[in-house]
Design an enzyme around this catalytic site. Structure first.
Site, PDB file in Angstrom:
ATOM      1  N   SER A  91       7.579   5.261   7.394  1.00 49.09           N
ATOM      2  CA  SER A  91       7.824   3.845   7.667  1.00 49.09           C
ATOM      3  C   SER A  91       8.139   3.005   6.441  1.00 49.09           C
ATOM      4  O   SER A  91       8.794   1.977   6.548  1.00 49.09           O
ATOM      5  CB  SER A  91       6.623   3.235   8.389  1.00 49.09           C
ATOM      6  OG  SER A  91       5.474   3.327   7.581  1.00 49.09           O
ATOM      7  N   HIS A 118       9.571   5.855  13.959  1.00 45.44           N
ATOM      8  CA  HIS A 118      10.807   5.361  13.343  1.00 45.44           C
ATOM      9  C   HIS A 118      11.970   6.349  13.495  1.00 45.44           C
ATOM     10  O   HIS A 118      13.041   6.130  12.933  1.00 45.44           O
ATOM     11  CB  HIS A 118      10.572   5.062  11.858  1.00 45.44           C
ATOM     12  CG  HIS A 118       9.616   3.935  11.640  1.00 45.44           C
ATOM     13  ND1 HIS A 118      10.023   2.614  11.612  1.00 45.44           N
ATOM     14  CD2 HIS A 118       8.279   3.917  11.467  1.00 45.44           C
ATOM     15  CE1 HIS A 118       8.966   1.847  11.417  1.00 45.44           C
ATOM     16  NE2 HIS A 118       7.893   2.601  11.327  1.00 45.44           N
ATOM     17  N   LYS A 170       9.728   0.057  18.481  1.00 42.89           N
ATOM     18  CA  LYS A 170      10.701  -0.040  17.386  1.00 42.89           C
ATOM     19  C   LYS A 170      12.102   0.060  17.997  1.00 42.89           C
ATOM     20  O   LYS A 170      12.530  -0.899  18.616  1.00 42.89           O
ATOM     21  CB  LYS A 170      10.354   0.961  16.311  1.00 42.89           C
ATOM     22  CG  LYS A 170       8.907   0.701  15.834  1.00 42.89           C
ATOM     23  CD  LYS A 170       8.565   1.252  14.531  1.00 42.89           C
ATOM     24  CE  LYS A 170       7.076   1.140  14.232  1.00 42.89           C
ATOM     25  NZ  LYS A 170       6.542  -0.222  14.211  1.00 42.89           N
TER      26      LYS A 170
END
Lengths: 412, 80
Positions: free
Chosen positions: A201, A229, A260
């Site tokens: 991240s 991610h 995300k």
């Protein structure tokens, strides 16, 4: 009262007779940070989050600090699906998932996630954080060993703590260090779980999956990767780290967040039916949390439909990554090993990083300064997150400003 | 092993892992202020484990605030 403390000092446990003892010191720190205009948290958005936003006290800004990588948060198809679910199923779910809070929508979302990863089954949690904490603490117990990449997300560390197992960190992506620790300690423990982010991240780089798979076989361990991610971003079809390395189906436990690239809220664990059902019935963060609200679930089902059928958003993001990261590297910025939408611009020391972030904000660019203790003291950085909807013009504007500030502050 | 001998060994390990030489007047200085970060701390803990044949849960590293606190930690947990 004592002289003003640094942020770091506030992390050092002090002897006290009242749990409120640190409150004054922290409030002094907070006030002075706000007065110096260094406090950059909780800026207030006045429009939907996208590549262009309206922010209180700043006006219009180019958003370079969002995890909404594929701009699904305000995507018309996703919003329409969320509205339809709102109208069909109401605003709240009314119960935990094991009791009265599982709707047909939740089952459909879990099927979508499992299909996306080519797994038997998936369970949806209220957040990515709770998915990691719940999954690890359900599967691992005292007497087991958790080996975790040093850059792994805090939720994985908290899950490990809750499990009661012994935790050892290995240097970031350093397989030799991991193996050395396993050689030394494997026989002293029962089960072993290796834990890593798929995409990290703070650095945007990828775990060394093929090596991790070999090690886990060799030492009779299990492997968990957090795809927070990676989902929608890496791999030919955006299916994440396994697809990126052409090793689909080989990781024991995949977790992730739906907040995300999927741009809603929620988390998941996916894998074999046996593993998922076990976690569902033993993870406190699943058992004792109310299930996701129907509109969010409706939106997420549409997100997975888009991820399965339309790669144009991913292609546009890749264009932006190439344009932005390529130029930064040619200018001489240190952006590490990133291959994703997370671009760490490593400045080094904290004062210059904070000054640059402040100057970026004054020029209408929303980005985050990441400093100690989130990263080590010499690795302070601006953390830029690219989105598929950034235009070439917006990207060039940010690049132009970064070049100007980088030269001004001696970074390049 | 006594406290002084342990401290001497610890300083050697810290120097090996971080290239930082800590002077006696810095024994209470927070390690990050001396340039020793959490990456170094993990490696220091590994060396301590190997030398003293113990297992340190890495979540305990947050107690390694300065040189003296590492010595105290070891004294409490592992020294007679």
């Amino acid at each position: 009262m004592s002289s003003q403390k640094s942020f770091f000092d506030l992390f050092i446990p002090q002897e006290r007779k009242d749990i409120f003892a640190p409150l004054n010191d922290f409030n002094e720190y907070l006030k002075s940070s706000i007065a110096a205009k260094e406090y950059a948290y909780r800026r207030t958005l006045q429009t939907p989050t996208s590549s262009k936003i309206q922010v209180a006290e700043f006006g219009q800004m180019i958003m370079m600090g969002s995890n909404n990588y594929l701009d699904f948060a305000n995507n018309p198809q996703v919003v329409a699906a969320a509205k339809k679910a709102l109208e069909g199923y109401g605003y709240g779910s009314g119960s935990v998932a094991l009791l009265g809070g599982t709707f047909e929508l939740h089952r459909k979302l879990e099927t979508s996630i499992a299909n996306f990863y080519q797994r038997e089954h998936a369970a949806v949690f209220p957040t990515g954080y709770s998915a990691n904490v719940g999954t690890i603490s359900a599967l691992v117990q005292e007497g087991d060993l958790i080996l975790m990449d040093m850059y792994a997300h805090a939720s994985l560390v908290d899950g490990a703590t809750l499990s009661g197992a012994t935790v050892k960190f290995f240097q970031h992506n350093d397989i030799k260090h991991l193996e050395k620790t396993l050689t030394r300690l494997r026989d002293k423990f029962g089960g072993v779980l290796i834990v890593t982010d798929g995409v990290f991240s703070m650095d945007g780089d990828v775990c060394v999956l093929p090596d991790l798979l070999s090690i886990k076989q060799k030492y009779n361990a299990r492997l968990l990767i957090d795809e927070a991610h990676a989902i929608g971003i890496i791999g030919k079809e955006g299916r994440g780290t396994e697809e990126y390395f052409n090793r689909i189906g080989e990781v024991d436990i995949i977790t992730g967040t739906l907040s995300k690239a999927p741009a809603g809220i929620g988390g998941y664990v996916t894998g074999s039916s046996k593993m998922v059902e076990y976690v569902r019935h033993f993870a406190s963060s699943y058992i004792f949390s109310t299930s996701l609200p129907p509109p969010v679930v409706g939106g997420l089902i549409e997100v997975f439909h888009i991820l399965e059928t339309d790669l144009s958003h991913k292609a546009k993001l890749e264009h932006n990554i190439e344009r932005f990261a390529g130029k930064l590297r040619s200018l001489g910025f240190n952006i590490g090993e990133t291959i994703t939408a997370i671009i760490p611009i490593i400045i080094g020391d904290e004062p210059r990083t904070k000054t640059m972030a402040k100057e970026m904000a004054e020029a209408g660019i929303f980005c985050s300064a990441v400093v100690f203790p989130a990263v080590s003291k010499t690795q302070s950085r601006l953390r830029i997150s690219l989105m598929s909807s950034h235009t070439d013009k917006e990207i060039d504007r940010v690049l132009e400003l970064l070049e100007q500030l980088g030269r001004k502050h001696g970074v390049i | 092993m006594g406290k002084d001998e342990f401290k001497k060994k610890l300083l050697t390990i810290i120097e090996k892992q971080s290239n930082v030489v800590i002077k006696p007047e810095e024994f209470t200085t927070p390690l990050p202020e001396l340039g020793i970060d959490s990456l170094h701390a993990v490696m220091i803990a590994n060396d301590l484990e190997e030398i003293f044949d113990v297992i340190i849960d890495d979540r305990e590293i947050k107690k390694f605030i300065n040189v003296n606190s590492i010595v105290d930690y070891f004294e409490e947990k592992y020294m007679d």
